[in-house]
Design a protein around this motif. Structure first.
Motif, PDB file in Angstrom:
ATOM      1  N   PHE A 159       0.829  -1.210   0.000  1.00 13.55           N
ATOM      2  CA  PHE A 159       0.000   0.000   0.000  1.00 13.55           C
ATOM      3  C   PHE A 159       0.862   1.257   0.000  1.00 13.55           C
ATOM      4  O   PHE A 159       0.380   2.332  -0.375  1.00 13.55           O
ATOM      5  N   TRP A 160       2.114   1.147   0.380  1.00 17.53           N
ATOM      6  CA  TRP A 160       3.029   2.274   0.225  1.00 17.53           C
ATOM      7  C   TRP A 160       3.224   2.566  -1.263  1.00 17.53           C
ATOM      8  O   TRP A 160       3.277   3.724  -1.681  1.00 17.53           O
ATOM      9  N   ASP A 161       3.338   1.506  -2.067  1.00 19.32           N
ATOM     10  CA  ASP A 161       3.491   1.698  -3.516  1.00 19.32           C
ATOM     11  C   ASP A 161       2.195   2.221  -4.143  1.00 19.32           C
ATOM     12  O   ASP A 161       2.224   3.113  -5.000  1.00 19.32           O
ATOM     13  N   LEU A 162       1.069   1.656  -3.743  1.00 21.84           N
ATOM     14  CA  LEU A 162      -0.202   2.067  -4.342  1.00 21.84           C
ATOM     15  C   LEU A 162      -0.491   3.543  -4.100  1.00 21.84           C
ATOM     16  O   LEU A 162      -1.210   4.171  -4.881  1.00 21.84           O
ATOM     17  N   ASN A 163       0.057   4.086  -3.026  1.00 24.18           N
ATOM     18  CA  ASN A 163      -0.171   5.485  -2.709  1.00 24.18           C
ATOM     19  C   ASN A 163       1.028   6.373  -3.034  1.00 24.18           C
ATOM     20  O   ASN A 163       1.065   7.543  -2.640  1.00 24.18           O
ATOM     21  N   ALA A 164       1.992   5.843  -3.766  1.00 20.55           N
ATOM     22  CA  ALA A 164       3.182   6.611  -4.146  1.00 20.55           C
ATOM     23  C   ALA A 164       2.913   7.421  -5.413  1.00 20.55           C
ATOM     24  O   ALA A 164       2.077   7.052  -6.249  1.00 20.55           O
ATOM     25  N   GLN A 165       3.667   8.489  -5.557  1.00 23.66           N
ATOM     26  CA  GLN A 165       3.499   9.374  -6.715  1.00 23.66           C
ATOM     27  C   GLN A 165       3.718   8.630  -8.023  1.00 23.66           C
ATOM     28  O   GLN A 165       3.074   8.921  -9.036  1.00 23.66           O
ATOM     29  N   GLU A 166       4.624   7.648  -8.019  1.00 22.38           N
ATOM     30  CA  GLU A 166       4.955   6.922  -9.241  1.00 22.38           C
ATOM     31  C   GLU A 166       3.760   6.168  -9.830  1.00 22.38           C
ATOM     32  O   GLU A 166       3.754   5.847 -11.019  1.00 22.38           O
ATOM     33  N   ASN A 167       2.762   5.848  -9.011  1.00 23.71           N
ATOM     34  CA  ASN A 167       1.607   5.092  -9.495  1.00 23.71           C
ATOM     35  C   ASN A 167       0.361   5.940  -9.716  1.00 23.71           C
ATOM     36  O   ASN A 167      -0.698   5.412 -10.042  1.00 23.71           O
ATOM     37  N   VAL A 168       0.504   7.263  -9.554  1.00 19.70           N
ATOM     38  CA  VAL A 168      -0.642   8.153  -9.756  1.00 19.70           C
ATOM     39  C   VAL A 168      -1.160   8.066 -11.186  1.00 19.70           C
ATOM     40  O   VAL A 168      -2.370   7.989 -11.435  1.00 19.70           O
ATOM     41  N   ALA A 169      -0.250   8.055 -12.163  1.00 18.67           N
ATOM     42  CA  ALA A 169      -0.661   8.014 -13.574  1.00 18.67           C
ATOM     43  C   ALA A 169      -1.438   6.745 -13.882  1.00 18.67           C
ATOM     44  O   ALA A 169      -2.481   6.776 -14.550  1.00 18.67           O
TER      45      ALA A 169
END
Length: 729
Positions: free
Chosen positions: A120-130
């Motif tokens: 969930f750290w990745d899912l909420n990271a800027q890198e996955n916004v797009a």
């Protein structure tokens, strides 16, 4: 930076308290400052200063010296209630089942923190916004519950994630029933994949589990409510009540066997043993606890409470999991701020191992809607999570520690308290710093990372463990991949603790050419603070496959030898073993040289162990002058921030058609050409070596191509023979 006088006085008292100076490997002054600094930094969590328990167990000092935890450690929470996985303080530290993520989603997600997991750290990271935005525009709404972040509830309510397909195929005992869409755990009360809601228990039931979770793993430094004992470690919830706890424990066992790094479980309820003779009363539950022990899973259990407290040594009071006599069990009683036993806490010099804070503990209350708030509670149910959090800190800092080593460190690291003598088995109260220091003292030093870098201005680096610099967004650190950088003339090695090391305790040899890179004058350095040893060579490492060996004569401050064993990938043909080791090095026992193979191949853009026009040179040419394409994987091989013809393309062209498939490469010490290094090759080398021959060829024993048979040739043969260099034809 300045600190409140009251804080200085309090932490001075802590720093000088009984047992602290003896345990610390740092000066009191440095340790005190780090505690002050860490507490000062963490005040963005508004309730931190009210959480007396964290200071009492020296958690800030442990965080400052050993880190606050990582996503690689999974904690199993066996709870009769759920916990609020949508809470702002808890949602990022919910476990996400890697095997249950649909492949189509995996292909689009970015591992933003390069930990090898999607969390969930990745899912909420800027890198996955797009990715999330693109999905929303095509009918996929990522934030289903509208709380402005992605949590477990969003996944469970979205058919692209909870797609009705059992991705990991988890089933027990030949049963047809499978745990479909168990993305974050399982509800054994209602037999479904949502550990929060239940039709069989009160709507308020999530309160207890949320309290436990907030003590254990509330997010640090996020300007919201509380601070947990550990940060980032993931909570896997197996919700169960009497009658379903066996299935819950079996589920956790299976998840451990399926690859989840489940190192400990937390038991804050009574599992229905209610008899001291557990082996005859409920053998099936005893067997499950024993199975966890065999898998190396610690069980952290609450000792329970009753008015006035019960002495569990006498067999009175409920006999919970904590009273089971197995090497993986830690039974925890409750103490207060004055280091007295909380009046209702059960105890026992034989039955309850240690105390941990359990009175006036600030926790999250999820039922104060519309926004969750906090409350103060008492109980051993909030004592056990403190111990679990410290254990998770220990496994984060020292992942190679065994279950037994971790348990011993918890016990030996306690603060001895006079009031607990004869009351708890250790006679003490939990101390996070003491535990981590005891664990560090018990374990031999290990290698935690290898880096290849350059001294050139703006030059590049490649790290084999964790993220690389900003020029390398890949950051996978896979040993099988080539290092595509040019001009690399430095090797750095990170150790798990401070070590005694010298220049000659690293040897580097080219497996094809027998090249022996020379360390520059004053080219060796070691930083005791970062624990990084650095070797700078006189010339850049040419395109070649190199074996690095760090001698196990390296020692730590307690004279324990390096624990360096490492299995190289079979594809590199350096070991007959399959698979590849993962950092840190070693097998948990001191002794064992560290032998690590790297492949240097400047220009290998797609990192497939060869350089060719179609897949490497042409894409690099297309990136010349293109903004935003400054990485190893687009052609910036020298890491100067741009792709250009002179410094990137031309050097890469020199390696065209160069490949590292050992079926067409020579091996330096294979003098008779039979694709292996053995005693026959030594028999070819030794006569000329003793005769001092010069002007010789490889067929006569010249491993490094200098025309002289000398000690270097003997060492190259010995090294390649020892690590079993051969070719799989």
């Amino acid at each position: 930076m300045s600190f409140p006088l009251s804080l200085v006085r309090e932490l001075t008292r802590i720093a000088s308290s009984k047992g602290r100076a003896a345990k610390s490997k740092k000066t009191d002054k440095v340790l005190l400052y780090e505690r002050l600094e860490e507490r000062y930094m963490l005040t963005s969590d508004p309730l931190f200063t009210s959480q007396w328990a964290l200071e009492k167990i020296d958690a800030p000092a442990a965080w400052a010296n050993y880190g606050t935890g990582n996503t690689g450690v999974v904690i199993g929470l066996i709870e009769q209630s759920g916990y609020d996985y949508t809470n702002k303080d808890l949602y990022k530290n919910v476990w996400l089942n890697q095997g249950e993520i649909p492949e189509a989603i995996k292909e689009e997600l970015i591992d933003a923190d390069s930990d090898g997991l999607f969390t969930f750290w990745d899912l909420n990271a800027q890198e996955n916004v797009a990715f999330l935005s693109d999905s929303a525009s095509s009918g996929y709404t990522p934030d289903v519950n509208g709380n402005e972040y992605i949590d477990a509830g969003d996944l469970l309510d979205n058919i692209l994630w909870a797609d009705g397909i059992d991705q990991d195929g988890l089933a027990f005992g030949g049963q047809a029933t499978q745990y479909v869409d168990d993305l974050v755990g399982w509800n054994f009360v209602d037999d479904n994949n949502d550990p929060l809601t239940s039709t069989l228990v009160s709507a308020q039931s999530k309160e207890h589990g949320t309290q436990v979770a907030s003590v254990l793993s509330a997010e640090h430094n996020n300007n919201f409510l509380t601070t947990g004992a550990v940060n980032k470690s993931q909570l896997m919830l197996a919700r169960s009540i009497r009658g379903s706890e066996l299935d819950a424990m079996e589920y956790l066992s299976k998840m451990r066997s399926y690859g989840a790094n489940l190192r400990l479980t937390v038991h804050t309820y009574f599992a229905g043993l209610f008899n001291s003779d557990v082996e005859t009363f409920r053998p099936e539950l005893f067997a499950q606890i024993e199975q966890h022990s065999n898998l190396g899973i610690l069980a952290i259990a609450s000792a329970g409470q009753i008015t006035g407290g019960s002495n569990l040594d006498n067999g009175s009071g409920p006999q919970s999991i904590g009273t089971v006599n197995l090497p993986n069990v830690i039974n925890v009683g409750a103490s207060n701020e004055q280091d007295q036993r909380w009046a209702a806490s059960n105890f026992g010099a034989l039955s309850v191992d240690l105390a941990a804070p359990g009175e006036d503990i600030i926790v999250i209350n999820p039922n104060q809607l519309p926004v969750a708030s906090y409350e103060s509670v008492n109980g051993t149910s909030v004592s056990a999570p403190y111990v679990a959090g410290v254990v998770a800190l220990g496994y984060s800092a020292f992942p190679q520690a065994t279950m037994e080593e971790m348990r011993d460190a918890v016990f030996s690291g306690v603060d001895q308290v006079a009031a607990f003598d004869g009351v708890f088995a250790t006679g003490g109260r939990l101390n996070a710093l003491g535990t981590l220091q005891a664990l560090e003292a018990a374990l031999p030093p290990r290698i935690v990372n290898v880096r290849v870098t350059t001294t050139a201005a703006g030059g590049s680096q490649y790290s084999f463990n964790g993220p690389n610099n900003a020029l390398d967004p890949d950051g996978s650190g896979e040993q099988l991949k080539t290092v595509p950088v040019g001009g690399a003339n430095v090797i750095e090695i990170d150790f798990s603790e401070h070590v005694n090391i010298s220049e000659n305790q690293l040897r580097v040899v080219g497996l094809k050419t027998g090249a022996l890179p020379t360390v520059a004058q004053n080219g060796f350095s070691y930083d005791s603070n970062t624990r990084i040893a650095r070797w700078q060579f006189t010339e850049p490492l040419e395109a070649e496959q190199y074996a690095l060996e760090v001698s196990d004569t390296v020692t730590d401050v307690d004279d324990k030898f390096l624990d360096g064993e490492w299995t190289n990938p079979q594809d590199i043909h350096v070991s007959a073993n399959s698979g590849v080791s993962e950092f840190p090095s070693g097998d948990g026992i001191e002794g064992g040289d560290f032998t690590f193979v790297i492949t240097i191949l400047p220009g290998d853009l797609n990192r497939d162990n060869s350089v060719n026009l179609l897949t490497d040179i042409f894409p690099a040419l297309a990136a010349i002058g293109q903004p935003g394409l400054q990485s190893f994987t687009t052609g910036d091989f020298d890491g100067d921030g741009s792709v250009n013809q002179l410094t990137d393309i031309f050097p890469a062209l020199a390696n065209i058609e160069l490949t590292y498939d050992f079926t067409i490469l020579d091996i330096a010490a294979d003098f008779n050409g039979d694709f292996t290094v053995d005693e026959t090759d030594l028999g070819i080398l030794l006569p000329g070596y003793f005769a001092g021959l010069t002007g010789v060829t490889k067929a006569e024993g010249d491993a490094n191509g200098d025309g002289i048979l000398d000690d270097d040739d003997v060492w190259i043969w010995e090294f390649q023979f020892r690590i079993n260099v051969s070719v799989n034809l």
